[in-house]
Write an enzyme that holds these catalytic residues in place. Structure first.
Site, PDB file in Angstrom:
ATOM      1  N   TRP A  91       2.130   5.914  -3.760  1.00 50.39           N
ATOM      2  CA  TRP A  91       2.954   6.370  -2.622  1.00 50.39           C
ATOM      3  C   TRP A  91       4.061   5.368  -2.287  1.00 50.39           C
ATOM      4  CZ3 TRP A  91       2.575   3.738   2.169  1.00 50.39           C
ATOM      5  CH2 TRP A  91       1.395   3.078   2.481  1.00 50.39           C
ATOM      6  N   SER A  92       5.087   5.880  -1.664  1.00 48.23           N
ATOM      7  CA  SER A  92       6.276   5.088  -1.298  1.00 48.23           C
ATOM      8  C   SER A  92       6.851   4.291  -2.464  1.00 48.23           C
ATOM      9  CB  SER A  92       5.981   4.162  -0.115  1.00 48.23           C
ATOM     10  OG  SER A  92       5.711   4.908   1.045  1.00 48.23           O
TER      11      SER A  92
ATOM     12  N   ASN B  12      15.856  12.224  -7.444  1.00 49.18           N
ATOM     13  CA  ASN B  12      14.644  11.470  -7.782  1.00 49.18           C
ATOM     14  C   ASN B  12      13.969  11.937  -9.070  1.00 49.18           C
ATOM     15  OD1 ASN B  12      15.259  10.280  -5.377  1.00 49.18           O
ATOM     16  ND2 ASN B  12      13.588  11.176  -4.222  1.00 49.18           N
TER      17      ASN B  12
ATOM     18  N   TYR C 143      -1.331  14.717   8.454  1.00 49.21           N
ATOM     19  CA  TYR C 143       0.135  14.655   8.540  1.00 49.21           C
ATOM     20  C   TYR C 143       0.652  15.638   9.599  1.00 49.21           C
ATOM     21  CZ  TYR C 143       0.139  11.977   4.122  1.00 49.21           C
ATOM     22  OH  TYR C 143      -0.058  11.047   3.141  1.00 49.21           O
TER      23      TYR C 143
HETATM   24  N1  LIG Z   1      -2.215   7.721   0.940  1.00 48.23           N
HETATM   25  C1  LIG Z   1      -1.513   7.199   1.884  1.00 48.23           C
HETATM   26  O1  LIG Z   1      -2.022   6.461   2.739  1.00 48.23           O
HETATM   27  C2  LIG Z   1      -0.061   7.512   1.952  1.00 48.23           C
HETATM   28  C3  LIG Z   1       0.783   6.804   2.813  1.00 48.23           C
HETATM   29  C4  LIG Z   1       2.135   7.137   2.798  1.00 48.23           C
HETATM   30  C5  LIG Z   1       2.608   8.132   1.959  1.00 48.23           C
HETATM   31  N2  LIG Z   1       1.738   8.819   1.148  1.00 48.23           N
HETATM   32  C6  LIG Z   1       2.196   9.914   0.249  1.00 48.23           C
HETATM   33  O2  LIG Z   1       3.314   9.479  -0.498  1.00 48.23           O
HETATM   34  C7  LIG Z   1       4.415  10.351  -0.255  1.00 48.23           C
HETATM   35  C8  LIG Z   1       5.699   9.602  -0.408  1.00 48.23           C
HETATM   36  O3  LIG Z   1       5.777   8.550   0.555  1.00 48.23           O
HETATM   37  P1  LIG Z   1       7.187   8.161   1.132  1.00 48.23           P
HETATM   38  O4  LIG Z   1       7.805   9.384   1.734  1.00 48.23           O
HETATM   39  O5  LIG Z   1       7.055   6.943   1.945  1.00 48.23           O
HETATM   40  O6  LIG Z   1       7.907   7.799  -0.262  1.00 48.23           O
HETATM   41  P2  LIG Z   1       9.317   7.302  -0.713  1.00 48.23           P
HETATM   42  O7  LIG Z   1       9.667   8.231  -1.819  1.00 48.23           O
HETATM   43  O8  LIG Z   1       9.239   5.842  -0.998  1.00 48.23           O
HETATM   44  O9  LIG Z   1      10.320   7.500   0.523  1.00 48.23           O
HETATM   45  C9  LIG Z   1      10.805   8.774   0.815  1.00 48.23           C
HETATM   46  C10 LIG Z   1      11.936   8.718   1.812  1.00 48.23           C
HETATM   47  O10 LIG Z   1      13.005   7.927   1.287  1.00 48.23           O
HETATM   48  C11 LIG Z   1      14.244   8.576   1.524  1.00 48.23           C
HETATM   49  N3  LIG Z   1      14.771   8.992   0.194  1.00 48.23           N
HETATM   50  C12 LIG Z   1      14.068   9.585  -0.809  1.00 48.23           C
HETATM   51  N4  LIG Z   1      14.868   9.820  -1.869  1.00 48.23           N
HETATM   52  C13 LIG Z   1      16.082   9.374  -1.536  1.00 48.23           C
HETATM   53  C14 LIG Z   1      17.305   9.331  -2.219  1.00 48.23           C
HETATM   54  N5  LIG Z   1      17.402   9.810  -3.464  1.00 48.23           N
HETATM   55  N6  LIG Z   1      18.385   8.801  -1.603  1.00 48.23           N
HETATM   56  C15 LIG Z   1      18.271   8.315  -0.342  1.00 48.23           C
HETATM   57  N7  LIG Z   1      17.132   8.320   0.378  1.00 48.23           N
HETATM   58  C16 LIG Z   1      16.031   8.853  -0.223  1.00 48.23           C
HETATM   59  C17 LIG Z   1      13.946   9.777   2.404  1.00 48.23           C
HETATM   60  O11 LIG Z   1      13.959   9.367   3.783  1.00 48.23           O
HETATM   61  P3  LIG Z   1      15.205   9.544   4.776  1.00 48.23           P
HETATM   62  O12 LIG Z   1      16.157  10.521   4.180  1.00 48.23           O
HETATM   63  O13 LIG Z   1      14.600   9.987   6.031  1.00 48.23           O
HETATM   64  O14 LIG Z   1      15.772   8.156   4.887  1.00 48.23           O
HETATM   65  C18 LIG Z   1      12.519  10.103   2.040  1.00 48.23           C
HETATM   66  O15 LIG Z   1      11.808  10.828   3.005  1.00 48.23           O
HETATM   67  C19 LIG Z   1       4.115  10.922   1.136  1.00 48.23           C
HETATM   68  O16 LIG Z   1       4.792  12.111   1.394  1.00 48.23           O
HETATM   69  C20 LIG Z   1       2.624  11.135   1.029  1.00 48.23           C
HETATM   70  O17 LIG Z   1       2.359  12.303   0.298  1.00 48.23           O
HETATM   71  C21 LIG Z   1       0.442   8.503   1.137  1.00 48.23           C
END
Ligand SMILES: NC(=O)c1ccc[n+]([C@@H]2O[C@H](COP(=O)([O-])OP(=O)(O)OC[C@H]3O[C@@H](n4cnc5c(N)ncnc54)[C@H](OP(=O)(O)O)[C@@H]3O)[C@@H](O)[C@H]2O)c1
Length: 332
Positions: free
Chosen positions: A205-206, A294, A54
């Protein structure tokens, strides 16, 4: 905060964990990153997920600094290995050399003597599985790694790894880290049934579809300034959800969330936590308010009629094809 076992292991993790992909060391400044980590700690999150790759290794440094001074025993720190961390042929994959070098780099950057969970970030088709699993087992014996997991492995790959571990007496995989959300359910038909039987937990994730399931992206309109869809590294990954069909359906989830008194993000996170094979939902955040929003999804129960309403709204926009779980055919 509520806590769950990581798979069938003795390790407890917070139902909601905090991940720093695309944010720490890149999209957000160090101050905002620290504020997000502090908000996570204040809200009872104890589990933090990062990876060597990352922000080109900077995310681990930021997390290490942000967690400095916190009692180590109160934290579960997860990191990963596989994607390239340097220009060399051995700076990637799951060989003994790269795993060993990568864990040393991760421990140094995270400023800790051990990580609680070390995850193979993808399957490496170029390294014998026995070599990878033996190296992980050695790290467990050395006390540098407490538990071992994988990420985005297929059911067949997980089954093969468990069989080898049982035959060779290696430490068993306790977790898998797949993408999972109301929009992306590709693990449900093959991976979840196997993992339930084998005691492997999902750390997903996500869960908010990278922000899409908050409903902040409106069909036919430009994404809000400063959101992930406008970020140079984030916009490619989120693109698969950024079409009018998905965005229109997501808007129709708003009355469901409102009826339950939940925010859209809380509904999305609560949805993944209804699956008992999920040990934790890893959420990302670019602002501390998002973390505070969240975490309120922890402990929320969604009744069957609510789940059905969500299914009816999302309909054909849901991806279920197990073949979407993939690793590169050769090392990147
Ligand atoms: N293993 C893998 O291959 C893999 C791949 C991807 C991720 N991951 C892990 O999973 C974690 C989470 O992934 P992700 O960041 O994609 O997850 P996510 O929780 O689906 O998306 C997070 C993003 O959504 C927005 N957000 C979050 N809460 C919000 C809210 N309450 N209101 C409005 N917008 C909100 C923010 O982006 P903005 O504010 O920028 O819009 C935030 O950075 C990563 O940090 C990593 O640790 C692992």
């Amino acid at each position: 905060m509520e806590f769950r076992h990581l798979g069938r292991s003795g390790l407890m993790v917070s139902e909601i964990s905090y991940g720093n992909w695309l944010t720490h060391g890149s999209q957000v400044e160090e101050d905002a990153a620290k504020q997000c980590v502090q908000a996570a700690l204040d809200e009872g999150i104890t589990t933090f997920d990062t990876a060597d790759v990352y922000a080109g290794t900077k995310a681990e440094e930021v997390l290490g600094r942000a967690l400095k001074g916190v009692r180590r025993e109160s934290l579960e720190i997860f990191t990963k290995v596989y994607w390239p961390t340097g220009p060399g042929k051995n700076d990637r994959g799951l060989s003994r050399k790269h795993i060993t070098e990568s864990i040393h780099g991760s421990l140094r950057r995270l400023q800790t003597d051990y990580v609680d969970l070390y995850q193979a970030h993808r399957f490496d088709a170029e390294t014998p599985l026995e070599e990878t699993l033996k190296t992980f087992d050695d790290l467990v014996r050395q006390g540098k790694v407490l538990y071992v997991g994988v990420s985005e492995w297929t059911a067949d790959q997980i089954a093969r790894a468990l069989k080898i571990a049982d035959e060779m007496g290696f430490d068993r995989i306790v977790s898998n880290q797949p993408q999972y959300s109301a929009l992306w359910r590709v693990i449900e038909s093959e991976i979840v049934p196997l993992c339930e039987q084998e005691g492997v937990g999902q750390i997903v994730w996500s869960p908010i579809g990278q922000g899409v399931l908050t409903g902040k992206y409106l069909p036919g309109q430009q994404p809000p300034e400063g959101s992930r869809a406008t970020d140079k590294s984030g916009s490619a990954m989120i693109a698969r959800f950024m079409n009018d069909d998905v965005l229109t359906r997501v808007q129709e989830l708003k009355p469901i969330a409102a009826d339950l008194g939940l925010s859209m993000a809380q509904l999305a996170i609560a949805w993944v936590l209804q699956n008992p094979n999920v040990s934790s939902a890893i959420v990302g955040a670019s602002r501390p308010e998002q973390v505070r929003d969240n975490v309120k999804a922890a402990g929320v129960k969604l009744e069957a009629d609510v789940l059905k309403r969500i299914d009816d709204v999302l309909g054909s926009a849901v991806e279920r094809d197990p073949a979407k779980t993939q690793s590169p055919p050769s090392r990147p």
